[in-house]
Design a protein around this motif. Structure first.
Motif, short mmCIF file in Angstrom:
data_model
loop_
_atom_site.label_atom_id
_atom_site.label_comp_id
_atom_site.label_asym_id
_atom_site.label_seq_id
_atom_site.Cartn_x
_atom_site.Cartn_y
_atom_site.Cartn_z
N LYS A 162 75.40 -66.06 -2.27
CA LYS A 162 75.46 -67.49 -1.94
C LYS A 162 74.28 -67.83 -1.01
O LYS A 162 73.86 -67.10 -0.37
N SER A 163 73.99 -69.22 -1.29
CA SER A 163 72.70 -69.57 -0.57
C SER A 163 72.79 -69.38 1.13
O SER A 163 71.91 -69.51 1.87
N SER A 164 74.09 -69.39 1.49
CA SER A 164 74.34 -69.24 3.11
C SER A 164 73.87 -67.90 3.50
O SER A 164 74.07 -67.46 4.56
N MET A 165 73.89 -66.99 2.49
CA MET A 165 73.79 -65.60 2.77
C MET A 165 72.11 -65.05 2.98
O MET A 165 71.59 -64.00 3.17
N TYR A 166 71.36 -66.25 2.60
CA TYR A 166 69.70 -65.79 2.61
C TYR A 166 69.06 -67.14 2.96
O TYR A 166 69.56 -68.53 2.78
N ASN A 167 67.96 -66.93 3.56
CA ASN A 167 67.10 -68.05 3.76
C ASN A 167 66.20 -68.52 2.42
O ASN A 167 65.53 -67.74 1.94
N VAL A 168 66.55 -69.77 2.23
CA VAL A 168 66.05 -70.44 0.99
C VAL A 168 64.51 -70.38 1.10
O VAL A 168 63.81 -70.72 0.11
N PHE A 169 63.90 -70.42 2.27
CA PHE A 169 62.52 -70.63 2.52
C PHE A 169 61.91 -69.34 3.18
O PHE A 169 62.34 -68.74 3.74
N ASP A 170 60.62 -69.11 2.57
CA ASP A 170 60.09 -67.90 3.26
C ASP A 170 58.45 -68.27 3.43
O ASP A 170 57.98 -68.64 2.34
N PHE A 171 58.04 -67.68 4.43
CA PHE A 171 56.70 -67.97 4.86
C PHE A 171 55.92 -66.52 4.90
O PHE A 171 56.68 -65.78 5.54
N SER A 172 54.71 -66.75 4.28
CA SER A 172 54.22 -65.33 4.39
C SER A 172 52.65 -65.47 4.40
O SER A 172 52.23 -66.47 4.10
N LEU A 173 51.84 -64.51 4.74
CA LEU A 173 50.42 -64.64 4.63
C LEU A 173 50.04 -63.72 3.79
O LEU A 173 50.47 -62.42 3.75
N ALA A 174 49.07 -63.96 2.89
CA ALA A 174 48.41 -63.14 1.68
C ALA A 174 46.97 -62.85 2.16
O ALA A 174 46.29 -63.63 2.49
N LEU A 175 46.80 -61.49 1.71
CA LEU A 175 45.33 -61.17 1.78
C LEU A 175 45.05 -60.11 0.51
O LEU A 175 45.80 -59.38 0.10
N GLY A 176 43.97 -60.52 -0.07
CA GLY A 176 43.71 -59.76 -1.33
C GLY A 176 42.41 -59.64 -1.90
O GLY A 176 41.38 -60.36 -1.19
N VAL A 177 42.09 -59.04 -2.67
CA VAL A 177 40.72 -58.73 -3.31
C VAL A 177 40.60 -59.29 -4.97
O VAL A 177 41.73 -58.88 -5.61
N ASN A 178 39.66 -60.12 -5.35
CA ASN A 178 39.66 -60.46 -6.76
C ASN A 178 38.61 -60.12 -7.55
O ASN A 178 37.24 -60.55 -6.79
N TYR A 179 38.50 -59.73 -8.52
CA TYR A 179 37.14 -59.37 -9.36
C TYR A 179 37.03 -59.95 -10.49
O TYR A 179 37.90 -60.01 -11.22
N GLU A 180 35.94 -60.67 -11.00
CA GLU A 180 35.94 -61.22 -12.23
C GLU A 180 35.16 -60.28 -13.16
O GLU A 180 33.97 -60.06 -13.18
N VAL A 181 35.99 -59.76 -14.00
CA VAL A 181 35.77 -58.77 -14.96
C VAL A 181 34.67 -59.33 -16.06
O VAL A 181 33.69 -58.86 -16.48
N PHE A 182 35.14 -60.43 -16.63
CA PHE A 182 34.59 -61.23 -17.71
C PHE A 182 34.67 -62.44 -17.32
O PHE A 182 35.27 -62.88 -16.20
N ASP A 183 33.80 -63.37 -18.00
CA ASP A 183 33.70 -64.84 -17.83
C ASP A 183 35.08 -65.47 -17.37
O ASP A 183 35.13 -66.44 -16.54
N MET A 184 36.24 -65.10 -18.15
CA MET A 184 37.36 -65.83 -18.07
C MET A 184 38.46 -64.97 -17.37
O MET A 184 39.61 -65.29 -17.44
N VAL A 185 38.32 -63.63 -17.32
CA VAL A 185 39.32 -62.41 -17.05
C VAL A 185 38.94 -62.02 -15.62
O VAL A 185 37.87 -61.40 -15.44
N ASP A 186 40.17 -62.02 -14.61
CA ASP A 186 39.84 -61.52 -13.53
C ASP A 186 40.97 -60.53 -13.15
O ASP A 186 42.08 -60.60 -13.90
N VAL A 187 40.87 -59.54 -12.45
CA VAL A 187 41.82 -58.79 -11.84
C VAL A 187 42.07 -58.67 -10.34
O VAL A 187 40.97 -58.92 -9.75
N SER A 188 43.10 -58.66 -9.79
CA SER A 188 43.33 -58.60 -8.25
C SER A 188 44.34 -57.91 -7.76
O SER A 188 45.26 -57.19 -8.62
#
Length: 221
Positions: A162-188
């Motif tokens: 039930k929704s009373s058993m968990y927090n419906v909202f979650d706050f996080s911080l994200a840190l990552g690396v993204n590389y453009e392999v081709f003109d329209m395709v990235d991996v991360s």
């Protein structure tokens, strides 16, 4: 009059930045490796924690201000959670906590070199559903060792939270690396560290929070 002048000046600044920058849109998806932190009171001498694998999929919009800095917003469906397992001789038990989120990261992208970006920023998550899954198995004492087809008696149950058993909202911080392999395709690769307690009414004193490692790819139009 002064307020109108200030609003007009802000709009002109935004228009000027937009004229200089470049917009791109795309879709993304990949694999999650997720767990919950601070679960020591859930664990015991034989109850162990194991990360869960899941998927994420969604869309993105990037605004590249210049060759060094950009902004990126995303809307992503993400399957997260953790598994606890216990084995004692012929008996075993597995408890999985599965949480489905709609995550909205808002990222600053820093380009130290061409095609490579370091991405960081806040992520706002909203729970779609949560559930416990319990699976138990044990050797059936009425069967001999030679009865391989009926050696295990297995039970499985899914309990929707039930929704009373968990927090419906979650706050996080994200840190990552993204590389453009081709003109329209990235991996991360990206790591999201949660600051919001996931479960409500937790009988232990642990503040259980999300910890998510992601690896995937995106395609930009």
């Amino acid at each position: 009059m002064k307020k109108l002048t200030l609003i007009a000046a802000c709009l002109m600044m935004v228009s000027a930045v937009s004229a200089q920058g470049v917009w791109s849109f795309g879709v993304k998806g990949g694999m999650n490796i997720t767990t919950l932190t601070n679960t020591k009171d859930f664990e015991g001498p034989s109850l162990n924690r194991k990360p869960k694998t899941g998927v994420y999929v969604g869309g993105l919009a990037e605004f590249k201000i210049n060759d060094i800095v950009g902004l990126q917003g995303e809307v992503v469906y993400s399957r997260q959670g953790v598994t606890f397992y216990d084995k004692d001789g012929d008996a075993s038990a597995r408890l999985s906590i599965k949480m489905d989120y709609i995550n909205v990261p808002v990222l600053v992208k820093f380009y130290p070199v061409n095609r490579l970006s370091i991405d960081f920023g806040p992520q706002f998550g909203f729970v779609v559903s949560g559930r416990y899954m319990v699976k138990m198995s044990e050797k059936n004492p009425s069967m001999g060792d030679s009865d391989m087809d009926a050696k295990k008696a297995v039970g499985k149950q899914t309990i929707y939270m039930k929704s009373s058993m968990y927090n419906v909202f979650d706050f996080s911080l994200a840190l990552g690396v993204n590389y453009e392999v081709f003109d329209m395709v990235d991996v991360s690769v990206r790591y999201n560290y949660g600051f919001t307690e996931v479960l409500k009414g937790n009988p232990t004193n642990d503040k259980v929070k999300n910890s998510v490692f992601q690896i995937g790819a995106s395609y930009k139009f």
